[in-house]
Design an enzyme around this catalytic site. Structure first.
Site, mmCIF file in Angstrom:
data_model
loop_
_atom_site.group_PDB
_atom_site.id
_atom_site.type_symbol
_atom_site.label_atom_id
_atom_site.label_comp_id
_atom_site.label_asym_id
_atom_site.label_seq_id
_atom_site.Cartn_x
_atom_site.Cartn_y
_atom_site.Cartn_z
ATOM 1 C CE LYS A 37 -3.705 -2.414 2.346
ATOM 2 N NZ LYS A 37 -4.430 -2.737 1.112
ATOM 3 C CG ASN A 185 -12.276 -0.415 2.362
ATOM 4 O OD1 ASN A 185 -12.695 -0.584 3.506
ATOM 5 N ND2 ASN A 185 -11.513 -1.309 1.760
ATOM 6 N NE ARG A 226 -22.318 2.104 -3.034
ATOM 7 C CZ ARG A 226 -22.972 1.840 -1.897
ATOM 8 N NH1 ARG A 226 -24.196 2.283 -1.730
ATOM 9 N NH2 ARG A 226 -22.395 1.141 -0.941
ATOM 10 N N GLY A 227 -18.104 5.766 -5.953
ATOM 11 C CA GLY A 227 -17.314 6.985 -5.766
ATOM 12 C C GLY A 227 -16.886 7.142 -4.321
ATOM 13 C CG ASP A 255 -3.012 1.190 -2.117
ATOM 14 O OD1 ASP A 255 -3.512 1.425 -1.007
ATOM 15 O OD2 ASP A 255 -2.604 0.062 -2.457
HETATM 16 O O1 RIB Z 1 -3.897 -2.177 -1.658
HETATM 17 C C1 RIB Z 1 -3.314 -3.166 -2.467
HETATM 18 C C2 RIB Z 1 -2.040 -3.653 -1.824
HETATM 19 O O2 RIB Z 1 -2.361 -4.275 -0.600
HETATM 20 C C3 RIB Z 1 -1.302 -4.692 -2.621
HETATM 21 O O3 RIB Z 1 -0.371 -4.123 -3.504
HETATM 22 C C4 RIB Z 1 -0.682 -5.573 -1.544
HETATM 23 O O4 RIB Z 1 0.698 -5.562 -1.519
HETATM 24 C C5 RIB Z 1 -1.272 -5.089 -0.215
HETATM 25 O O5 RIB Z 1 -0.407 -4.265 0.464
#
Ligand code: RIB
Length: 316
Positions: A37, A185, A226-227, A255
């Site tokens: 992430k 989320n 949905r945004g 991310d």
């Molecule tokens: O949010 C996706 C990520 O979560 C992936 O790339 C994985 O490595 C985890 O960290």
């Protein structure tokens, strides 16, 4: 801006349907890609136009060395890319035919990104965290390091953004209160608020209200197609994504959202405009398989931004 967080090798398999507990699903080829992430968010912020220092720990294994080379070649600063003994973090990812995923992470080196590793023990401060007008973090590294990064941000007046993922349970109140903007989320928001998950938009608004009461400055809840729902002290609104985007893989979409949001805030945008920019970036990111393959650039984000919709929510 500064991003502090994880870097993983993502091993993924595509299946028609995500397996239930105890079930085995036969899938397609095994793909190995860069993820984590923290790294996904750092690269998303970079491509969105920010200057980025990424504070992370990778192992002294071949994967760690290759990952550090990649991050440097992408344009991230050398400062912050720390090496520790042991393996680099790994994520096992299953993606279904609709682009949805299940992820399990073995933290590896990420768990060793402690305040001590960053030279922050014994009142020493080597300045590794002192960079930029925004600080973005997630929770695949020790919480003490996120707190240290946010405290350092507060001392110099930088904005703090927390993507509370993964959310294992209620968060330390200290951490929530240090976050100017929290970006969960739907599942993470419910866990952090200590409430049952909700699919309804009224239910999601109630969860955002509960999070605000816990001390977050503003909540930006990401809700997939949905945004995003922005809930702050002054306003509540849904930002709807542009339509017509074909979904290949949603891995890392949150991310890209967080990275673009932080990049926009770092350059002085209002939260409203930053959320629109982030919704456009997150929506574009799902067009390719892999967490980093679909990260969009600033120009395409700005084009897609024009097709986002701002829907104010009546505050009752
Ligand atoms: O949010 C996706 C990520 O979560 C992936 O790339 C994985 O490595 C985890 O960290």
């Amino acid at each position: 801006m500064l991003v502090i967080g994880s870097a993983n090798v993502d091993i993924s398999v595509s299946v028609d349907r995500l397996p239930a507990p105890g079930e085995t699903a036969l899938g397609g080829e095994r793909l190995e890609r860069w993820g984590g992430k923290g790294a996904n968010q750092a690269l998303a912020a970079l491509r969105a136009g920010a200057r980025v220092r990424f504070v992370s720990a990778t192992g002294d294994d071949p994967a760690g060395a290759a990952y550090r080379r990649r991050l440097l070649s992408e344009g991230l600063q050398r400062r912050g890319l720390l090496t520790v003994p042991g393996p680099t973090g790994t994520a096992l990812i299953i993606v279904d035919g609709a682009g949805r995923n299940q992820i399990a992470v073995s933290p590896g080196a990420n768990a060793r990104l402690t305040p001590r590793l960053m030279g922050l023990d014994k009142a020493k401060n080597n300045g590794i965290l002192e960079f930029g007008d925004a600080v973005l973090a997630q929770l695949e590294i020790p919480a003490a390091s996120v707190i240290a990064a946010f405290r350092s941000a507060k001392r110099r007046g930088a904005v703090t953004i927390l993507n509370p993922a993964p959310a294992p349970g209620p968060l330390s109140p200290k951490l929530i209160q240090l976050a100017d903007v929290i970006v969960p989320n739907e599942i993470e928001a419910a866990v952090l608020a200590g409430r049952a998950a909700s699919r309804s938009e009224a239910g999601l608004l109630r969860i955002c209200r509960a999070l605000l009461k816990k001390g977050a400055g503003s909540v930006v809840l990401t809700a997939g197609a949905r945004g995003a729902l922005l809930h702050g002290k002054g306003e509540s609104a849904w930002v709807r994504p542009p339509g017509g985007i074909r979904v290949a893989d949603t891995t890392g979409a949150g991310d890209v959202f967080s990275g673009a949001l932080a990049a926009s805030l770092a350059e002085g945008a209002t939260l409203k405009n930053a959320v629109r920019f982030a919704v456009a970036a997150g929506a574009l990111s799902v067009r390719k398989k892999g967490a980093q393959e679909g990260i969009p650039g600033r120009k395409v984000i700005r084009e897609a931004l024009k097709k986002t919709l701002w829907e104010p929510v009546m505050r009752g």
